[in-house]
Motif scaffolding. Structure first.
Motif, PDB file in Angstrom:
ATOM      1  N   GLU A 152      -3.554  -6.224  -0.138  1.00 54.17           N
ATOM      2  CA  GLU A 152      -2.239  -5.787  -0.367  1.00 54.17           C
ATOM      3  C   GLU A 152      -2.030  -5.382  -1.711  1.00 54.17           C
ATOM      4  O   GLU A 152      -1.190  -4.574  -1.922  1.00 54.17           O
ATOM      5  N   GLN A 153      -2.750  -5.831  -2.446  1.00 58.19           N
ATOM      6  CA  GLN A 153      -2.637  -5.390  -4.053  1.00 58.19           C
ATOM      7  C   GLN A 153      -3.215  -3.858  -4.184  1.00 58.19           C
ATOM      8  O   GLN A 153      -2.960  -3.238  -5.153  1.00 58.19           O
ATOM      9  N   GLU A 154      -3.997  -3.567  -3.212  1.00 52.06           N
ATOM     10  CA  GLU A 154      -4.900  -2.355  -3.235  1.00 52.06           C
ATOM     11  C   GLU A 154      -4.092  -1.267  -2.507  1.00 52.06           C
ATOM     12  O   GLU A 154      -4.590  -0.054  -2.671  1.00 52.06           O
ATOM     13  N   LEU A 155      -3.089  -1.606  -1.801  1.00 51.29           N
ATOM     14  CA  LEU A 155      -2.392  -0.820  -1.004  1.00 51.29           C
ATOM     15  C   LEU A 155      -0.929  -0.247  -1.485  1.00 51.29           C
ATOM     16  O   LEU A 155      -0.211  -1.142  -1.776  1.00 51.29           O
ATOM     17  N   ARG A 156      -0.262   0.937  -1.217  1.00 51.96           N
ATOM     18  CA  ARG A 156       0.916   1.372  -1.728  1.00 51.96           C
ATOM     19  C   ARG A 156       1.797   1.164  -0.774  1.00 51.96           C
ATOM     20  O   ARG A 156       1.778   1.670   0.517  1.00 51.96           O
ATOM     21  N   CYS A 157       3.107   0.701  -1.193  1.00 46.70           N
ATOM     22  CA  CYS A 157       4.181   0.587  -0.164  1.00 46.70           C
ATOM     23  C   CYS A 157       4.742   2.225  -0.216  1.00 46.70           C
ATOM     24  O   CYS A 157       4.896   2.696  -1.292  1.00 46.70           O
ATOM     25  N   LEU A 158       5.055   2.776   1.074  1.00 46.24           N
ATOM     26  CA  LEU A 158       5.178   4.124   1.138  1.00 46.24           C
ATOM     27  C   LEU A 158       6.839   4.247   0.776  1.00 46.24           C
ATOM     28  O   LEU A 158       6.903   5.453   0.407  1.00 46.24           O
ATOM     29  N   VAL A 159       7.466   3.467   0.747  1.00 43.87           N
ATOM     30  CA  VAL A 159       8.909   3.514   0.612  1.00 43.87           C
ATOM     31  C   VAL A 159       9.388   3.313  -0.955  1.00 43.87           C
ATOM     32  O   VAL A 159       9.959   4.177  -1.395  1.00 43.87           O
ATOM     33  N   CYS A 160       8.716   2.342  -1.569  1.00 41.42           N
ATOM     34  CA  CYS A 160       8.640   2.014  -3.201  1.00 41.42           C
ATOM     35  C   CYS A 160       7.578   2.519  -3.658  1.00 41.42           C
ATOM     36  O   CYS A 160       6.724   1.583  -3.776  1.00 41.42           O
ATOM     37  N   GLN A 161       7.330   3.825  -3.926  1.00 41.96           N
ATOM     38  CA  GLN A 161       5.799   4.272  -4.099  1.00 41.96           C
ATOM     39  C   GLN A 161       5.201   3.571  -5.378  1.00 41.96           C
ATOM     40  O   GLN A 161       4.000   3.936  -5.524  1.00 41.96           O
ATOM     41  N   ASN A 162       5.850   3.192  -6.116  1.00 38.79           N
ATOM     42  CA  ASN A 162       5.439   2.414  -7.425  1.00 38.79           C
ATOM     43  C   ASN A 162       5.115   0.842  -7.296  1.00 38.79           C
ATOM     44  O   ASN A 162       4.876   0.217  -8.345  1.00 38.79           O
TER      45      ASN A 162
ATOM     46  N   LEU B  42       9.491  -1.707   5.568  1.00 41.12           N
ATOM     47  CA  LEU B  42       8.035  -1.273   6.313  1.00 41.12           C
ATOM     48  C   LEU B  42       6.989  -1.850   5.774  1.00 41.12           C
ATOM     49  O   LEU B  42       5.870  -2.107   6.240  1.00 41.12           O
ATOM     50  N   ALA B  43       7.211  -2.462   4.397  1.00 39.39           N
ATOM     51  CA  ALA B  43       6.185  -3.100   3.645  1.00 39.39           C
ATOM     52  C   ALA B  43       5.819  -4.477   4.413  1.00 39.39           C
ATOM     53  O   ALA B  43       4.719  -4.967   4.581  1.00 39.39           O
TER      54      ALA B  43
ATOM     55  N   TRP C 263      -7.692   2.310   8.731  1.00 39.00           N
ATOM     56  CA  TRP C 263      -6.539   2.334   9.916  1.00 39.00           C
ATOM     57  C   TRP C 263      -5.217   2.977   9.267  1.00 39.00           C
ATOM     58  O   TRP C 263      -4.571   3.708   9.918  1.00 39.00           O
ATOM     59  N   LEU C 264      -5.029   2.667   8.070  1.00 37.50           N
ATOM     60  CA  LEU C 264      -3.837   3.006   7.264  1.00 37.50           C
ATOM     61  C   LEU C 264      -4.182   4.260   6.859  1.00 37.50           C
ATOM     62  O   LEU C 264      -3.048   5.090   6.793  1.00 37.50           O
ATOM     63  N   VAL C 265      -4.985   4.561   6.353  1.00 35.16           N
ATOM     64  CA  VAL C 265      -5.235   5.878   5.826  1.00 35.16           C
ATOM     65  C   VAL C 265      -5.228   6.913   7.037  1.00 35.16           C
ATOM     66  O   VAL C 265      -4.587   7.871   6.899  1.00 35.16           O
ATOM     67  N   ALA C 266      -5.695   6.481   8.271  1.00 37.70           N
ATOM     68  CA  ALA C 266      -5.305   7.729   9.322  1.00 37.70           C
ATOM     69  C   ALA C 266      -4.003   7.732   9.451  1.00 37.70           C
ATOM     70  O   ALA C 266      -3.455   8.786  10.172  1.00 37.70           O
ATOM     71  N   ARG C 267      -3.179   6.777   9.375  1.00 38.34           N
ATOM     72  CA  ARG C 267      -1.612   7.037   9.416  1.00 38.34           C
ATOM     73  C   ARG C 267      -1.008   7.586   8.524  1.00 38.34           C
ATOM     74  O   ARG C 267      -0.055   8.486   8.432  1.00 38.34           O
ATOM     75  N   TYR C 268      -1.242   7.238   6.941  1.00 40.78           N
ATOM     76  CA  TYR C 268      -0.381   7.625   5.835  1.00 40.78           C
ATOM     77  C   TYR C 268      -1.102   8.389   5.081  1.00 40.78           C
ATOM     78  O   TYR C 268      -0.668   8.872   3.999  1.00 40.78           O
ATOM     79  N   GLY C 269      -2.397   8.654   5.196  1.00 42.45           N
ATOM     80  CA  GLY C 269      -3.310   9.331   4.012  1.00 42.45           C
ATOM     81  C   GLY C 269      -3.763   8.733   2.891  1.00 42.45           C
ATOM     82  O   GLY C 269      -3.408   7.347   2.885  1.00 42.45           O
ATOM     83  N   ASP C 270      -4.599   9.311   2.167  1.00 41.60           N
ATOM     84  CA  ASP C 270      -5.225   8.607   0.926  1.00 41.60           C
ATOM     85  C   ASP C 270      -4.075   8.108   0.016  1.00 41.60           C
ATOM     86  O   ASP C 270      -4.451   7.167  -0.743  1.00 41.60           O
ATOM     87  N   PHE C 271      -2.894   8.545   0.272  1.00 41.84           N
ATOM     88  CA  PHE C 271      -1.704   8.141  -0.536  1.00 41.84           C
ATOM     89  C   PHE C 271      -1.570   6.657  -0.559  1.00 41.84           C
ATOM     90  O   PHE C 271      -1.139   6.111  -1.623  1.00 41.84           O
ATOM     91  N   VAL C 272      -1.980   6.093   0.544  1.00 43.59           N
ATOM     92  CA  VAL C 272      -1.596   4.629   0.710  1.00 43.59           C
ATOM     93  C   VAL C 272      -2.668   3.643  -0.241  1.00 43.59           C
ATOM     94  O   VAL C 272      -2.409   2.468  -0.542  1.00 43.59           O
ATOM     95  N   LEU C 273      -3.641   4.418  -0.705  1.00 44.80           N
ATOM     96  CA  LEU C 273      -4.557   3.598  -1.597  1.00 44.80           C
ATOM     97  C   LEU C 273      -4.486   3.756  -3.004  1.00 44.80           C
ATOM     98  O   LEU C 273      -4.100   4.915  -3.520  1.00 44.80           O
TER      99      LEU C 273
END
Lengths: 175, 129
Positions: free
Chosen positions: B22-32, B42-43, B66-76
């Motif tokens: 979870e430290q490696e993954l970005r929250c899409l809502v609060c992007q920082n 959502l997080a 699995w997450l990248v397939a849904r949200y793109g590389d941006f989650v990493l």
């Protein structure tokens, strides 16, 4: 000569930063464009006993609008979605996201129901499959069931007229 | 008793893995924020998904893709190195090289001024005698 180089370098940096400022970091490019719409079988908002699956739309170009009663921007875009549905360009299916029936049904009664039907994704699990992260989100799905367009945030009249409507027409074979 | 202990150990290990992921993954809502830090609904859902999938025996990489397939590389938080991220990864090195090049140019230009002619050397030798 030296001054000219310095000014040019500076101008280049300014251009780079200016371009960066124009990009919207909230618009995450969806990896789902061109991919099959994730499958689901969800209960209807209005009739818990009945279900609906994206498969039933096979062969049709359709629009899916993800909304919730707790989402103010959804209210903002609602007239645009209503207009889009009324134009008869394509069926609009609603996906009620992380909501309750007690809130969602009165919301539709109050603001008008432009949807052919609305499916009820209370847990938001199907939303995750569709990469939903900021409601409202709107998808255009083609006859083969592929996602062709995704709009994040409220659909404006401009987006509806310049992007969604032309795309739907094109997918319907230029009708 | 033994079963109970090993179950706890397993749970703890899983929890540790989930936290690290979870430290490696970005929250899409609060992007920082990372998924671990964010309390956006959502997080929370995505954290539950991460835990569920790890518990079901999926590897860290499988959960990530699995997450990248849904949200793109941006989650990493550490995007992969590929054509679309070339500028992102290569940019700093380009600037470093550019800086090194400019530095060399500036310092080289000054060197000839410091060189002594034979006459200067002779004069210096005389003065030092």
């Amino acid at each position: 000569m030296k001054l000219a180089w310095t000014i040019m370098g500076f101008a280049l940096l300014v251009a780079l930063l200016a371009a960066g400022l124009r990009l919207n970091p909230r618009e995450v490019p969806s990896p789902l464009i061109g991919k099959p719409a994730p499958p689901f079988e969800l209960p209807l908002l209005a009739a818990p006993g009945k279900t609906f699956s994206q498969k039933e739309m096979a062969g049709k170009v359709w629009i899916m609008n993800v909304w919730a009663s707790w989402c103010p921007p959804c209210l903002v875009e609602h007239p645009v979605i209503t207009q889009l549905a009324k134009s008869g360009i394509a069926p609009v299916v609603g996906l009620n996201y992380k909501d309750t029936r007690e809130d969602a049904l009165p919301w539709l009664a109050r603001n008008g129901n432009p949807f052919q039907l609305t499916v009820f994704d209370a847990s938001g699990r199907i939303g995750i499959d569709y990469g939903v992260y900021g409601v409202p989100e709107t998808y255009v799905i083609d006859r083969q069931g592929l996602i062709r367009y995704k709009h994040i945030g409220p659909v404006t009249a401009e987006v509806a007229e310049k992007k969604i409507a032309p795309l739907v027409r094109e997918l319907n074979g230029g009708k | 008793m033994l079963v109970c202990f090993s179950l706890h150990a397993e749970e703890a290990a899983l929890e540790k893995r989930a936290r690290a992921l979870e430290q490696e993954l970005r929250c899409l809502v609060c992007q920082n924020q990372t998924l671990a830090e964010s309390n956006a609904p959502l997080a929370i859902d995505l954290r539950n998904q991460v835990r569920e999938q790890l518990a079901a025996g999926k590897s860290d990489e499988e959960v990530k893709s699995w997450l990248v397939a849904r949200y793109g590389d941006f989650v990493l938080y550490r995007p992969p190195f590929k054509a679309s991220t070339l500028l992102l990864w290569g940019g700093p090195f380009v600037f470093l090289l550019l800086g090194a090049f400019l530095l060399l140019r500036v310092t080289r230009k000054k060197r000839p001024a410091a060189e002594l002619s034979d006459a200067d050397r002779a004069r210096a030798a005389r003065l030092l005698e």
